[in-house]
Write a protein that holds these residues in place. Structure first.
Motif, mmCIF file in Angstrom:
data_model
loop_
_atom_site.group_PDB
_atom_site.id
_atom_site.type_symbol
_atom_site.label_atom_id
_atom_site.label_comp_id
_atom_site.label_asym_id
_atom_site.label_seq_id
_atom_site.Cartn_x
_atom_site.Cartn_y
_atom_site.Cartn_z
ATOM 1 N N ASP A 217 0.811 -1.213 0.000
ATOM 2 C CA ASP A 217 0.000 0.000 0.000
ATOM 3 C C ASP A 217 0.849 1.269 0.000
ATOM 4 O OD1 ASP A 217 0.684 -1.178 2.526
ATOM 5 O OD2 ASP A 217 -0.473 0.363 3.543
ATOM 6 N N ILE A 218 2.147 1.139 0.291
ATOM 7 C CA ILE A 218 3.023 2.303 0.414
ATOM 8 C C ILE A 218 3.955 2.461 -0.777
ATOM 9 C CG2 ILE A 218 4.762 3.433 1.865
ATOM 10 C CD1 ILE A 218 3.688 1.775 4.222
ATOM 11 N N ASP A 219 4.555 1.374 -1.226
ATOM 12 C CA ASP A 219 5.625 1.424 -2.233
ATOM 13 C C ASP A 219 5.501 0.241 -3.188
ATOM 14 O OD1 ASP A 219 7.973 2.135 -3.557
ATOM 15 O OD2 ASP A 219 9.321 1.436 -1.969
ATOM 16 N N HIS A 220 6.061 0.418 -4.375
ATOM 17 C CA HIS A 220 6.189 -0.683 -5.342
ATOM 18 C C HIS A 220 7.666 -0.731 -5.735
ATOM 19 C CE1 HIS A 220 5.450 -3.634 -8.270
ATOM 20 N NE2 HIS A 220 4.454 -3.102 -8.929
ATOM 21 N N PRO A 221 8.515 -1.222 -4.828
ATOM 22 C CA PRO A 221 9.963 -1.111 -5.031
ATOM 23 C C PRO A 221 10.505 -1.830 -6.254
ATOM 24 C CG PRO A 221 9.461 -2.539 -3.167
ATOM 25 C CD PRO A 221 8.189 -1.878 -3.551
ATOM 26 N N THR A 222 9.962 -3.003 -6.583
ATOM 27 C CA THR A 222 10.505 -3.711 -7.750
ATOM 28 C C THR A 222 10.167 -2.973 -9.038
ATOM 29 O OG1 THR A 222 8.563 -5.167 -7.984
ATOM 30 C CG2 THR A 222 10.340 -5.921 -6.541
ATOM 31 N N GLN A 223 8.981 -2.363 -9.106
ATOM 32 C CA GLN A 223 8.599 -1.590 -10.286
ATOM 33 C C GLN A 223 9.453 -0.327 -10.412
ATOM 34 O OE1 GLN A 223 6.170 -2.150 -12.815
ATOM 35 N NE2 GLN A 223 7.299 -0.426 -13.682
ATOM 36 N N CYS A 224 9.554 0.420 -9.322
ATOM 37 C CA CYS A 224 10.260 1.700 -9.387
ATOM 38 C C CYS A 224 11.763 1.519 -9.558
ATOM 39 C CB CYS A 224 9.936 2.525 -8.149
ATOM 40 S SG CYS A 224 8.168 2.931 -8.046
ATOM 41 N N MET A 225 12.304 0.430 -9.007
ATOM 42 C CA MET A 225 13.722 0.128 -9.246
ATOM 43 C C MET A 225 13.944 -0.254 -10.710
ATOM 44 S SD MET A 225 15.669 0.402 -6.439
ATOM 45 C CE MET A 225 16.997 -0.819 -6.450
ATOM 46 N N ALA A 226 13.002 -0.993 -11.291
ATOM 47 C CA ALA A 226 13.100 -1.340 -12.719
ATOM 48 C C ALA A 226 12.974 -0.085 -13.578
ATOM 49 C CB ALA A 226 12.020 -2.354 -13.090
ATOM 50 N N ASP A 227 12.042 0.811 -13.208
ATOM 51 C CA ASP A 227 11.904 2.082 -13.919
ATOM 52 C C ASP A 227 13.227 2.847 -13.899
ATOM 53 O OD1 ASP A 227 9.180 1.543 -14.234
ATOM 54 O OD2 ASP A 227 8.595 2.741 -12.496
ATOM 55 N N THR A 228 13.847 2.902 -12.732
ATOM 56 C CA THR A 228 15.087 3.661 -12.579
ATOM 57 C C THR A 228 16.232 3.012 -13.336
ATOM 58 O OG1 THR A 228 14.331 4.424 -10.406
ATOM 59 C CG2 THR A 228 16.665 4.687 -10.901
ATOM 60 N N LEU A 229 16.301 1.694 -13.335
ATOM 61 C CA LEU A 229 17.356 1.011 -14.092
ATOM 62 C C LEU A 229 17.185 1.278 -15.590
ATOM 63 C CD1 LEU A 229 19.848 -0.718 -13.993
ATOM 64 C CD2 LEU A 229 18.409 -2.760 -13.916
ATOM 65 N N HIS A 230 15.945 1.351 -16.041
ATOM 66 C CA HIS A 230 15.659 1.731 -17.426
ATOM 67 C C HIS A 230 16.210 3.133 -17.709
ATOM 68 C CE1 HIS A 230 13.547 2.179 -21.193
ATOM 69 N NE2 HIS A 230 12.696 3.071 -20.717
ATOM 70 N N LEU A 231 15.989 4.069 -16.785
ATOM 71 C CA LEU A 231 16.503 5.432 -16.950
ATOM 72 C C LEU A 231 18.031 5.445 -16.953
ATOM 73 C CD1 LEU A 231 14.160 7.521 -14.603
ATOM 74 C CD2 LEU A 231 13.933 7.106 -17.059
ATOM 75 N N ILE A 232 18.636 4.638 -16.093
ATOM 76 C CA ILE A 232 20.103 4.565 -16.034
ATOM 77 C C ILE A 232 20.662 4.177 -17.396
ATOM 78 C CG2 ILE A 232 22.021 3.207 -15.074
ATOM 79 C CD1 ILE A 232 20.389 3.141 -12.422
ATOM 80 N N HIS A 233 20.014 3.228 -18.042
ATOM 81 C CA HIS A 233 20.488 2.790 -19.360
ATOM 82 C C HIS A 233 20.161 3.809 -20.448
ATOM 83 C CE1 HIS A 233 22.062 -1.290 -18.622
ATOM 84 N NE2 HIS A 233 21.283 -1.220 -17.542
ATOM 85 N N GLU A 234 19.004 4.436 -20.345
ATOM 86 C CA GLU A 234 18.611 5.422 -21.354
ATOM 87 C C GLU A 234 19.504 6.669 -21.309
ATOM 88 O OE1 GLU A 234 16.179 5.484 -23.821
ATOM 89 O OE2 GLU A 234 16.017 3.329 -23.450
ATOM 90 N N PHE A 235 19.914 7.077 -20.096
ATOM 91 C CA PHE A 235 20.692 8.310 -19.953
ATOM 92 C C PHE A 235 22.177 8.055 -19.725
ATOM 93 C CE2 PHE A 235 16.347 9.692 -18.942
ATOM 94 C CZ PHE A 235 16.246 10.800 -19.780
ATOM 95 N N GLY A 236 22.601 6.788 -19.787
ATOM 96 C CA GLY A 236 24.025 6.475 -19.776
ATOM 97 C C GLY A 236 24.694 6.465 -18.422
ATOM 98 N N LEU B 270 23.921 6.166 -13.745
ATOM 99 C CA LEU B 270 23.189 6.689 -12.589
ATOM 100 C C LEU B 270 23.522 8.156 -12.346
ATOM 101 C CD1 LEU B 270 21.277 6.012 -10.228
ATOM 102 C CD2 LEU B 270 23.283 5.322 -8.906
ATOM 103 N N GLU B 271 24.792 8.508 -12.554
ATOM 104 C CA GLU B 271 25.219 9.885 -12.305
ATOM 105 C C GLU B 271 24.565 10.877 -13.268
ATOM 106 O OE1 GLU B 271 27.940 7.965 -15.291
ATOM 107 O OE2 GLU B 271 27.054 7.397 -13.361
#
Length: 398
Positions: free
Chosen positions: A163-182, A184-185
């Motif tokens: 009810d508070i968080d969806h960590p596996t989804q949001c971590m996957a979303d962020t890993l997608h962004l890491i790859h899209e933008f080259g 984590l930094e």
């Protein structure tokens, strides 16, 4: 040794993630930055090894128990894939076929399903104040079972959405962004528009928008939460986002304008959710067994949603984003105009243009879940990754 795999190991050597060993994964904001980066790194390493046809099985036997109290496609299959990737069989707990209906307690159920279980994945996202609390009760129960000599091992609990968080989804979303933008930094300074969007259904969980603002503020991003008045999320999660942004050098703010959120955004995430106050009310009505009250609330919320059909991810709004090329995210399935419904969260032309990136976004989830389990079960992940590579067991012979 393979140079790319060695690079992942070298990255892990610079991180402190010892706290993840023999621990559960409940909320992303309970983890340190190093621990989150370790999950991303191990997820990439496991994916690379699978692509190189290297088996990543660290178990010869054992069970991954899944309990889904809400419908699921991506998360259900991602959990099963992650378990299989590490060598575990999956057993789904169907409460309708268990003794829960006969009064079996959480403590008893948790112990009875865990005699040979190494991981328990739970999705319990529908009722405010219930899902995350239930997961903690399961975790405490199996730990007591281990201390009492009932269980030979402590199963790791992974939050597959509460009810508070969806960590596996949001971590996957962020890993997608890491790859899209080259990297984590490179997420620092990127503007994220986490916006409400119209849906012809009611009662969608708050955990995705809350998970996004609770996680992406960790990396120096400029996160904007947009929704019509009355569609607030949990205030305590907004406080988490504000603290994260202050610590990371990013920013967090709330607006009642979708256009404001989309303006110059690098990433947009239009997604429907139910108002926090309404979800609290629904939880209480279910607790009281008030079927008529629930029907009345549903009717009220559908009418409320219908007042905001203009909250849709349109081509016009997308043109307002940075260079008109913001990355569109969604946890799927999206409510697509004239496809899955007459009016919904996103225009068909926008969704179709981003279909392949969306599927890629979803593809990171099995590896994120596997990485969470790997780091909880393996005391020396670097050494085990090296051993798996040196073992050279092929995943398949073709």
């Amino acid at each position: 040794m393979d140079q790319k795999l060695q690079a992942y190991i070298d990255k892990l050597n610079k991180l402190n993630f010892k706290g993840m060993y023999e621990n559960d994964f409940f909320l992303t904001w309970e983890k340190t930055n190093d621990e989150l980066e370790a999950v991303f790194t191990v997820a990439d390493a496991l994916r690379y090894m699978r692509e190189q046809n290297i088996s990543t099985k660290i178990f010869e036997s054992g069970l991954g128990i899944s309990l889904f109290r809400d419908n699921s496609t991506r998360t259900r299959f991602s959990f099963a894939s992650a378990c299989n990737m590490l060598g575990l069989e999956v057993q789904d707990l169907d409460e309708g076929k268990s003794q829960v209906a006969h009064g079996e307690t959480v403590r008893e159920t948790a112990n009875m399903i865990s005699f040979m279980a190494d991981v328990i994945g739970i999705r319990d996202d529908m009722y405010i104040g219930k899902g995350n609390a239930y997961m903690h009760e399961v975790s405490q129960s199996v730990r007591e079972g281990y201390r009492d000599g009932v269980l030979e091992q402590i199963p790791t609990l992974v939050n597959l959405q509460c009810d508070i968080d969806h960590p596996t989804q949001c971590m996957a979303d962020t890993l997608h962004l890491i790859h899209e933008f080259g990297g984590l930094e490179n997420l620092k300074g990127k503007k994220v528009a986490m916006t409400w969007a119209y849906s012809p259904s009611y009662g969608k969980p708050l955990s995705v928008p809350q998970g996004v603002i609770g996680l992406m503020t960790r990396f120096g991003m400029d996160v904007v939460l947009a929704h019509p008045e009355g569609y607030e999320v949990m205030p305590e999660v907004e406080e988490v986002a504000k603290k994260n942004a202050a610590a990371s050098g990013g920013s967090f703010r709330r607006t009642n304008s979708m256009a404001d959120a989309f303006k110059d955004a690098d990433i947009v995430y239009p997604k429907s959710w139910a108002p926090f106050a309404a979800m609290e009310k629904r939880t209480n009505l279910y607790g009281e067994g008030d079927a008529e009250g629930i029907k009345a609330l549903e009717k009220e919320l559908l009418a409320q949603n219908a007042e905001h059909k203009d909250w849709c991810c349109t081509e016009e709004l997308m043109k307002m984003t940075k260079d008109g090329k913001a990355l569109y995210l969604h946890c799927l399935p999206a409510d697509i105009n004239d496809v899955s419904c007459k009016d919904g969260e996103v225009e068909a032309s926008v969704f179709d243009r981003y279909r392949t990136p969306l599927y890629k976004e979803a593809s990171y989830k099995p590896y994120v879940i596997a990485a969470m389990m790997f780091l909880a079960k393996v005391k020396d992940p670097q050494q085990v990754l090296k051993a798996l590579e040196e073992r050279k067991t092929a995943r398949w012979i073709g």
